[in-house]
Design an enzyme around this catalytic site. Structure first.
Site, PDB file in Angstrom:
ATOM      1  N   GLU A 111     -38.435   9.386 -29.648  1.00 13.64           N
ATOM      2  CA  GLU A 111     -37.298   9.705 -28.992  1.00 13.64           C
ATOM      3  C   GLU A 111     -35.825   9.703 -29.742  1.00 13.64           C
ATOM      4  O   GLU A 111     -35.094  10.629 -29.669  1.00 13.64           O
ATOM      5  CB  GLU A 111     -36.962   9.097 -27.524  1.00 13.64           C
ATOM      6  CG  GLU A 111     -36.611   9.688 -26.457  1.00 13.64           C
ATOM      7  CD  GLU A 111     -36.598   9.087 -25.206  1.00 13.64           C
ATOM      8  OE1 GLU A 111     -37.584   9.497 -24.302  1.00 13.64           O
ATOM      9  OE2 GLU A 111     -35.811   8.238 -24.656  1.00 13.64           O
ATOM     10  N   HIS A 133     -63.142   0.914 -35.387  1.00 24.09           N
ATOM     11  CA  HIS A 133     -64.192   1.520 -35.004  1.00 24.09           C
ATOM     12  C   HIS A 133     -64.036   3.077 -34.208  1.00 24.09           C
ATOM     13  O   HIS A 133     -64.899   3.292 -33.411  1.00 24.09           O
ATOM     14  CB  HIS A 133     -65.247   0.811 -34.332  1.00 24.09           C
ATOM     15  CG  HIS A 133     -65.548  -0.634 -34.950  1.00 24.09           C
ATOM     16  ND1 HIS A 133     -66.674  -0.603 -35.983  1.00 24.09           N
ATOM     17  CD2 HIS A 133     -64.743  -1.605 -35.420  1.00 24.09           C
ATOM     18  CE1 HIS A 133     -66.700  -1.677 -36.490  1.00 24.09           C
ATOM     19  NE2 HIS A 133     -65.716  -2.229 -36.159  1.00 24.09           N
ATOM     20  N   LYS A 172     -36.694  16.997 -16.743  1.00 26.74           N
ATOM     21  CA  LYS A 172     -36.131  16.272 -15.593  1.00 26.74           C
ATOM     22  C   LYS A 172     -35.322  17.298 -14.962  1.00 26.74           C
ATOM     23  O   LYS A 172     -35.511  17.160 -13.427  1.00 26.74           O
ATOM     24  CB  LYS A 172     -34.894  15.355 -16.197  1.00 26.74           C
ATOM     25  CG  LYS A 172     -35.152  13.854 -16.683  1.00 26.74           C
ATOM     26  CD  LYS A 172     -33.736  13.078 -16.712  1.00 26.74           C
ATOM     27  CE  LYS A 172     -34.492  11.965 -17.374  1.00 26.74           C
ATOM     28  NZ  LYS A 172     -33.159  11.233 -17.652  1.00 26.74           N
TER      29      LYS A 172
HETATM   30  O1  PA5 Z   1     -34.050   5.844 -24.330  1.00 27.77           O
HETATM   31  C1  PA5 Z   1     -33.478   6.331 -23.080  1.00 27.77           C
HETATM   32  O2  PA5 Z   1     -32.515   6.570 -22.903  1.00 27.77           O
HETATM   33  C2  PA5 Z   1     -34.541   6.788 -22.202  1.00 27.77           C
HETATM   34  O3  PA5 Z   1     -35.938   6.399 -22.588  1.00 27.77           O
HETATM   35  C3  PA5 Z   1     -34.295   5.977 -21.078  1.00 27.77           C
HETATM   36  O4  PA5 Z   1     -34.473   4.392 -21.093  1.00 27.77           O
HETATM   37  C4  PA5 Z   1     -35.321   6.653 -19.675  1.00 27.77           C
HETATM   38  O5  PA5 Z   1     -35.235   7.774 -19.502  1.00 27.77           O
HETATM   39  C5  PA5 Z   1     -34.937   5.855 -18.309  1.00 27.77           C
HETATM   40  O6  PA5 Z   1     -33.396   6.013 -18.055  1.00 27.77           O
HETATM   41  P1  PA5 Z   1     -32.670   5.174 -16.870  1.00 27.77           P
HETATM   42  O7  PA5 Z   1     -32.770   3.899 -17.562  1.00 27.77           O
HETATM   43  O8  PA5 Z   1     -31.228   5.729 -16.823  1.00 27.77           O
HETATM   44  O9  PA5 Z   1     -33.451   5.129 -15.584  1.00 27.77           O
END
Ligand code: PA5
Length: 446
Positions: A278, A307, A421
């Site tokens: 990410e 394996h 989203k």
């Molecule tokens: O790294 C990030 O910002 C995302 O992976 C969030 O952790 C994830 O989308 C969850 O978001 P939130 O903590 O706002 O629910």
């Protein structure tokens, strides 16, 4: 300290085309520039995770100490950065430390998974911890509403004592709920991104609940921050590993395999998967040019995946960089009895420890990868403990930001997650998404 061995990421007689050690000096200016950018971000209070080793954990410890003894289970509701660190720490240490309290992490909206968790826990003895930085994530909110409804109906008198909420200090819908209902709450700091937040209340509350030494986690993180504070690459594992991965990405090795030889560390590889994917998977650079960079992280488990995957790793496309993880001392070990001393097929195993076999196989995979011309590095943990996990977490967080600087991208955002989203909001009828709903109709016809 955990050990980081990068020698097999460099050119040697088996991997002549790998990065050559003496070429690394040519990147000294680039490394210094990235380091300077990080320093500026830290001054601007953007990279809050660097400051977490000094975090005062007394409130968390006080809260856990005051919790009624009946609570022997915590269920975390969260997803992504609000869940993966919790799982990584718990699964690393639950057996090592023989933790008495249990942690479940509901990080999906799969109804069967929720049913599984609800069937495995005793509601009377369970405390729920809703974790969401934004306070709006659909997956977490759905779980929160289902569970809160159950708690309110089953425990009308004291449901408030059975749920805690971890969210932004001021912003977001859940902060308003906390104020209205007087739930106990914890904080996701503004200056720490979700996937960098495991050493905040996000990961520390559940870890303290199950009985981990959270100060040792932060101590380890501080030790690694110190070790990664200079420009000498040989002394700075985060920068060395970041630079080498960056150079391999430029050569088209766009897959990074992390393969711990330890079931306990498998979820650490999952945590890394999110952090690396990410943070670095980006379409635009800082100048808004389309660059489509990133390295796809893959998790594999030694020896199990020897394996399953190692055939591909050694003879398939040479497009991967490998990280093997090894544990030197296991808390629990078994000797293999010499049940058939007369049979050479198995007698060589007799009298050896399982850990010896495991680590020999780890080394054997390293040899096999090297002989096949595949670059790999090795992370060795003296043992699985809070301190060494804290070190590994800090190393990878620094490495990720540093590599982002080398790539000239923003490692802290995730614009690519937004489209999904928004479509979910539109599909589920959220107000203000009519235009997107219309657009979705055209997708249905495709
Ligand atoms: O790294 C990030 O910002 C995302 O992976 C969030 O952790 C994830 O989308 C969850 O978001 P939130 O903590 O706002 O629910």
């Amino acid at each position: 300290m955990i050990e980081y061995n990068y020698r097999k990421l460099l050119a040697n007689k088996y991997i002549p085309k790998a990065i050559e050690a003496d070429k690394l000096d040519a990147y000294a200016d680039k490394v210094a520039e990235a380091d300077n950018d990080i320093a500026l971000d830290r001054q601007a209070n953007i990279l809050g995770f660097y400051g977490l080793p000094e975090y005062d954990t007394s409130r968390i410890k006080y809260f856990i100490q005051k919790l009624p003894e009946k609570f022997d289970t915590m269920v975390v509701l969260g997803i992504g950065g609000s869940a993966l660190g919790n799982k990584a720490l718990y699964n690393a240490l639950k057996t090592e430390r023989e933790l008495k309290k249990r942690l479940f992490v509901y990080d999906n909206v799969d109804p069967v998974f929720l049913h599984e968790i609800l069937s495995a826990i005793d509601l009377e003895r369970t405390i729920f911890n809703v974790i969401t930085k934004s306070g709006t994530t659909a997956e977490t909110m759905a779980g929160y509403m289902i569970l809160m409804d159950i708690l309110k109906r089953k425990f009308p008198e004291d449901y408030r004592q059975r749920m805690i909420i971890t969210t932004d200090r001021e912003k977001g819908f859940l902060r308003q709920v906390i104020q209205k209902e007087a739930y106990e709450s914890f904080i996701v700091p503004d200056n720490v991104g979700g996937r960098f937040s495991v050493l905040t209340d996000v990961g520390l509350v559940s870890s303290a609940f199950v009985g981990m030494d959270i100060d040792a986690l932060l101590l380890g993180a501080g030790q690694m921050r110190q070790r990664c504070s200079g420009l000498d690459l040989k002394e700075n594992p985060a920068y060395m590993n970041g630079l080498l991965h960056y150079l391999y990405m430029r050569e088209g090795k766009n897959i990074s395999v992390m393969m711990p030889y330890s079931n306990s560390l498998y979820d650490f590889a999952d945590w890394y998967r999110q952090l690396w994917a990410e943070s670095l998977g980006k379409r635009y650079d800082r100048k808004n040019r389309q660059i489509y960079v990133g390295q796809t992280p893959v998790k594999a488990l030694g020896t199990t995946d020897q394996h399953s995957q190692v055939q591909l790793y050694t003879e398939g496309p040479n497009d991967k960089v490998f990280t093997l993880m090894q544990v030197q001392r296991f808390q629990h070990d078994y000797q293999i009895p010499n049940l058939h001393p007369e049979r050479e097929e198995v007698s060589y195993l007799g009298g050896k420890m399982l850990s010896e076999l495991l680590n020999a196989e780890c080394f054997a995979t390293e040899i096999a990868l090297t002989k096949a011309g595949r670059p790999s590095c090795m992370i060795s943990l003296p043992e699985i403990s809070e301190r060494y996990l804290g070190q590994a977490i800090m190393m990878y967080e620094i490495q990720t930001v540093f590599t982002g600087k080398l790539l000239n991208i923003n490692p802290l955002d995730q614009p690519g997650v937004e489209a999904g989203k928004i479509a979910t909001y539109a599909l589920m009828g959220k107000q203000g998404f009519d235009k997107e709903r219309e657009e979705i109709e055209t997708f249905k016809k495709l």
